[in-house]
Design a protein around this motif. Sequence first.
Motif, PDB file in Angstrom:
ATOM      1  N   GLN A  30       0.876  -1.091   0.042  1.00 51.31           N
ATOM      2  CA  GLN A  30       0.005  -0.091  -0.222  1.00 51.31           C
ATOM      3  C   GLN A  30       0.773   1.449   0.138  1.00 51.31           C
ATOM      4  OE1 GLN A  30      -2.541  -0.151   3.003  1.00 51.31           O
ATOM      5  NE2 GLN A  30      -3.164   2.261   2.900  1.00 51.31           N
ATOM      6  N   LEU A  31       1.496   1.461   0.776  1.00 51.23           N
ATOM      7  CA  LEU A  31       2.483   2.459   1.180  1.00 51.23           C
ATOM      8  C   LEU A  31       3.245   2.599  -0.430  1.00 51.23           C
ATOM      9  CD1 LEU A  31       4.913   4.756   2.393  1.00 51.23           C
ATOM     10  CD2 LEU A  31       6.419   2.480   2.629  1.00 51.23           C
ATOM     11  N   PHE A  32       3.760   1.345  -1.180  1.00 51.25           N
ATOM     12  CA  PHE A  32       4.369   1.578  -3.336  1.00 51.25           C
ATOM     13  C   PHE A  32       2.900   2.309  -3.885  1.00 51.25           C
ATOM     14  CE2 PHE A  32       4.939   0.025  -7.155  1.00 51.25           C
ATOM     15  CZ  PHE A  32       6.644   0.855  -7.001  1.00 51.25           C
ATOM     16  N   VAL A  33       1.876   2.037  -3.044  1.00 45.76           N
ATOM     17  CA  VAL A  33       0.539   2.758  -4.372  1.00 45.76           C
ATOM     18  C   VAL A  33       0.576   3.729  -3.805  1.00 45.76           C
ATOM     19  CG1 VAL A  33      -1.812   2.370  -4.658  1.00 45.76           C
ATOM     20  CG2 VAL A  33      -0.179   0.506  -4.262  1.00 45.76           C
ATOM     21  N   GLU A  34       0.552   4.217  -2.733  1.00 43.87           N
ATOM     22  CA  GLU A  34       0.558   5.433  -2.415  1.00 43.87           C
ATOM     23  C   GLU A  34       1.557   6.511  -2.999  1.00 43.87           C
ATOM     24  OE1 GLU A  34      -1.426   4.745   1.742  1.00 43.87           O
ATOM     25  OE2 GLU A  34       0.561   5.717   2.053  1.00 43.87           O
ATOM     26  N   LEU A  35       2.791   6.147  -2.532  1.00 44.06           N
ATOM     27  CA  LEU A  35       3.698   6.946  -3.400  1.00 44.06           C
ATOM     28  C   LEU A  35       3.494   7.126  -4.285  1.00 44.06           C
ATOM     29  CD1 LEU A  35       6.464   5.051  -1.173  1.00 44.06           C
ATOM     30  CD2 LEU A  35       6.582   7.548  -1.058  1.00 44.06           C
ATOM     31  N   ILE A  36       3.904   6.152  -5.447  1.00 44.48           N
ATOM     32  CA  ILE A  36       3.475   6.479  -7.097  1.00 44.48           C
ATOM     33  C   ILE A  36       2.416   7.156  -7.318  1.00 44.48           C
ATOM     34  CG2 ILE A  36       2.216   3.890  -7.718  1.00 44.48           C
ATOM     35  CD1 ILE A  36       5.043   6.311  -9.021  1.00 44.48           C
ATOM     36  N   GLU A  37       1.011   7.151  -6.795  1.00 45.84           N
ATOM     37  CA  GLU A  37      -0.664   7.561  -7.023  1.00 45.84           C
ATOM     38  C   GLU A  37       0.380   9.292  -6.372  1.00 45.84           C
ATOM     39  OE1 GLU A  37      -3.242   6.165  -5.315  1.00 45.84           O
ATOM     40  OE2 GLU A  37      -3.108   4.866  -6.855  1.00 45.84           O
ATOM     41  N   ALA A  38       1.117   9.596  -5.281  1.00 47.00           N
ATOM     42  CA  ALA A  38       1.361  10.633  -4.849  1.00 47.00           C
ATOM     43  C   ALA A  38       2.859  11.584  -6.125  1.00 47.00           C
ATOM     44  CB  ALA A  38       1.746  10.814  -3.420  1.00 47.00           C
ATOM     45  N   GLN A  39       3.141  10.868  -6.307  1.00 46.13           N
ATOM     46  CA  GLN A  39       4.410  11.280  -7.335  1.00 46.13           C
ATOM     47  C   GLN A  39       4.121  11.532  -8.754  1.00 46.13           C
ATOM     48  OE1 GLN A  39       7.183   8.830  -7.081  1.00 46.13           O
ATOM     49  NE2 GLN A  39       8.205   8.870  -9.573  1.00 46.13           N
ATOM     50  N   ALA A  40       3.067  10.729  -9.134  1.00 44.15           N
ATOM     51  CA  ALA A  40       2.823  10.878 -10.456  1.00 44.15           C
ATOM     52  C   ALA A  40       1.415  11.272 -10.906  1.00 44.15           C
ATOM     53  CB  ALA A  40       2.683   9.296 -11.398  1.00 44.15           C
ATOM     54  N   GLY A  41      -0.185  11.587  -9.497  1.00 44.74           N
ATOM     55  CA  GLY A  41      -0.923  12.013  -9.943  1.00 44.74           C
ATOM     56  C   GLY A  41      -2.182  10.785 -10.316  1.00 44.74           C
ATOM     57  N   ALA A  42      -3.037  10.514 -10.089  1.00 47.60           N
ATOM     58  CA  ALA A  42      -3.745   9.635 -10.053  1.00 47.60           C
ATOM     59  C   ALA A  42      -5.292  10.346 -11.216  1.00 47.60           C
ATOM     60  CB  ALA A  42      -4.770   9.272  -9.128  1.00 47.60           C
ATOM     61  N   PRO A  43      -5.628  10.114 -12.146  1.00 50.03           N
ATOM     62  CA  PRO A  43      -4.730   7.957 -12.640  1.00 50.03           C
ATOM     63  C   PRO A  43      -3.472   7.952 -13.056  1.00 50.03           C
ATOM     64  CG  PRO A  43      -6.990   8.556 -14.209  1.00 50.03           C
ATOM     65  CD  PRO A  43      -6.142  10.284 -13.004  1.00 50.03           C
ATOM     66  N   LEU A  44      -3.406   7.259 -13.194  1.00 49.50           N
ATOM     67  CA  LEU A  44      -1.848   6.638 -13.578  1.00 49.50           C
ATOM     68  C   LEU A  44      -2.432   5.959 -15.360  1.00 49.50           C
ATOM     69  CD1 LEU A  44       0.159   4.518 -11.140  1.00 49.50           C
ATOM     70  CD2 LEU A  44      -0.267   6.911 -11.149  1.00 49.50           C
ATOM     71  N   ARG A  45      -2.005   6.513 -16.389  1.00 55.22           N
ATOM     72  CA  ARG A  45      -2.017   5.950 -17.764  1.00 55.22           C
ATOM     73  C   ARG A  45      -0.964   5.730 -18.731  1.00 55.22           C
ATOM     74  NH1 ARG A  45      -5.350  11.167 -17.742  1.00 55.22           N
ATOM     75  NH2 ARG A  45      -7.140  10.403 -17.637  1.00 55.22           N
ATOM     76  N   GLY A  46      -1.186   4.598 -19.257  1.00 59.11           N
ATOM     77  CA  GLY A  46       0.538   4.206 -20.286  1.00 59.11           C
ATOM     78  C   GLY A  46       0.828   2.792 -19.599  1.00 59.11           C
ATOM     79  N   GLU A  47       2.350   2.837 -19.654  1.00 60.08           N
ATOM     80  CA  GLU A  47       2.970   1.480 -20.068  1.00 60.08           C
ATOM     81  C   GLU A  47       3.954   1.539 -18.845  1.00 60.08           C
ATOM     82  OE1 GLU A  47       2.612  -1.153 -21.814  1.00 60.08           O
ATOM     83  OE2 GLU A  47       0.804  -0.010 -23.405  1.00 60.08           O
ATOM     84  N   ALA A  48       3.631   0.641 -18.160  1.00 56.66           N
ATOM     85  CA  ALA A  48       4.254   0.224 -16.770  1.00 56.66           C
ATOM     86  C   ALA A  48       4.943  -1.010 -17.333  1.00 56.66           C
ATOM     87  CB  ALA A  48       3.863   0.212 -15.339  1.00 56.66           C
ATOM     88  N   LEU A  49       6.501  -0.491 -16.122  1.00 58.52           N
ATOM     89  CA  LEU A  49       6.843  -1.707 -16.576  1.00 58.52           C
ATOM     90  C   LEU A  49       7.764  -2.032 -14.508  1.00 58.52           C
ATOM     91  CD1 LEU A  49       9.301  -4.088 -17.358  1.00 58.52           C
ATOM     92  CD2 LEU A  49      11.678  -2.139 -17.657  1.00 58.52           C
ATOM     93  N   ASP A  50       6.980  -3.579 -13.868  1.00 61.46           N
ATOM     94  CA  ASP A  50       7.478  -3.546 -13.001  1.00 61.46           C
ATOM     95  C   ASP A  50       8.248  -4.767 -12.758  1.00 61.46           C
ATOM     96  OD1 ASP A  50       7.376  -4.657 -10.193  1.00 61.46           O
ATOM     97  OD2 ASP A  50       5.509  -4.970 -10.042  1.00 61.46           O
ATOM     98  N   LEU A  51       9.423  -4.363 -12.531  1.00 65.07           N
ATOM     99  CA  LEU A  51      10.512  -5.056 -12.435  1.00 65.07           C
ATOM    100  C   LEU A  51      11.067  -6.408 -11.249  1.00 65.07           C
ATOM    101  CD1 LEU A  51      13.413  -2.442 -14.363  1.00 65.07           C
ATOM    102  CD2 LEU A  51      12.662  -4.746 -14.818  1.00 65.07           C
ATOM    103  N   GLY A  52      11.139  -7.797 -10.895  1.00 63.92           N
ATOM    104  CA  GLY A  52      10.646  -8.114 -10.079  1.00 63.92           C
ATOM    105  C   GLY A  52       9.886  -8.364  -9.458  1.00 63.92           C
ATOM    106  N   CYS A  53       8.599  -8.272 -10.345  1.00 63.61           N
ATOM    107  CA  CYS A  53       7.043  -8.318  -9.881  1.00 63.61           C
ATOM    108  C   CYS A  53       6.950  -9.538  -8.936  1.00 63.61           C
ATOM    109  CB  CYS A  53       6.468  -8.154 -11.317  1.00 63.61           C
ATOM    110  SG  CYS A  53       6.438 -10.150 -12.123  1.00 63.61           S
ATOM    111  N   GLY A  54       7.007 -10.596  -8.802  1.00 63.89           N
ATOM    112  CA  GLY A  54       7.268 -11.765  -7.613  1.00 63.89           C
ATOM    113  C   GLY A  54       5.400 -12.068  -7.842  1.00 63.89           C
ATOM    114  N   PRO A  55       5.067 -12.409  -7.000  1.00 64.18           N
ATOM    115  CA  PRO A  55       3.743 -12.857  -7.685  1.00 64.18           C
ATOM    116  C   PRO A  55       2.476 -11.578  -7.658  1.00 64.18           C
ATOM    117  CG  PRO A  55       3.842 -12.670  -5.048  1.00 64.18           C
ATOM    118  CD  PRO A  55       5.326 -12.226  -5.392  1.00 64.18           C
ATOM    119  N   GLY A  56       2.934 -10.625  -8.052  1.00 63.42           N
ATOM    120  CA  GLY A  56       2.385  -9.453  -8.392  1.00 63.42           C
ATOM    121  C   GLY A  56       1.169  -8.976  -8.381  1.00 63.42           C
ATOM    122  N   ASP A  57       0.976  -8.836  -6.236  1.00 62.70           N
ATOM    123  CA  ASP A  57       0.534  -8.419  -5.481  1.00 62.70           C
ATOM    124  C   ASP A  57       0.681  -6.299  -6.409  1.00 62.70           C
ATOM    125  OD1 ASP A  57      -0.578 -10.097  -4.277  1.00 62.70           O
ATOM    126  OD2 ASP A  57       0.756  -9.903  -3.079  1.00 62.70           O
TER     127      ASP A  57
END
Length: 225
Positions: A30-57
């Motif tokens: 949740q901290l991760f999601v809050e940080l990227i939303e605060a940084q980028a401004g919701a809603p996020l749009r476009g192409e994202a790359l998640d490196l070392g995604c593990g189980p993908g949560d």
Amino acid sequence: MQRIPEPEELMDAPEQAAAYAGADFSEPNQLFVELIEAQAGAPLRGEALDLGCGPGDIALDLLRRHPELRITALDGAAAMLAHARQRLVQAPELGPRLALRCATLPDADLPAAAFDFVLSNSLLHHLREPAVLWHTLARCARPGAQVLLMDLARPASPAEAEALVQTHAADAPPILQRDFYNSLLAAYTVAEVEAQLAANGLAELSVERVSDRHLAIRGRWGEAA
Ligand SMILES: C[S@@+](CC[C@H](N)C(=O)[O-])C[C@H]1O[C@@H](n2cnc3c(N)ncnc32)[C@H](O)[C@@H]1O
């Protein structure tokens, strides 16, 4: 305290992947999601790359929250990606916007200058050669891409690491406690990450502590500091 690298780079042992996928990481996720939303401004749009995604949560949560986001989520551990695929079965509506890729950095065949977001949680300390992450970022990000890489921060002593395990994973299975402890010892300090960024031409990104055990590397790639 001196850094002790992870015994293995990939989390490919089935029991290790199962323990990780079964654990509750909702607080850091949740901290991760809050940080990227605060940084980028919701809603996020476009192409994202998640490196070392593990189980993908984190990827699945972001896709649920941002209907115009597409994610390429990559991990070198087939055992981890099997859990991500299982989670996707419960949320088939997200499938068209999620590309799961089994590939190990630096050998992943990723498109250059293709991503509006480069994201990663808890990958950096796993890499035998951290420059692999910086090279991948610089190659794959579009100019101006939003970058958020969160990871553990190395505590000052083994006793502090043990105390963090007790605070955050006292009820976790032993295999998970062991992995968490090893990860804390393998993590970098803020100063070490700053030195890596400077050495790899990424000084426009900032590094800060964001919790009692995490640091975050953030900013827009390709923009002057
Ligand atoms: C601690 S887990 C984090 C998983 C996920 N990001 C999360 O936050 O739940 C680190 C993941 O990075 C993967 N990994 C480690 N080194 C890698 C590499 N060189 N290439 C691709 N994946 C890697 C591991 O297999 C593992 O699944």
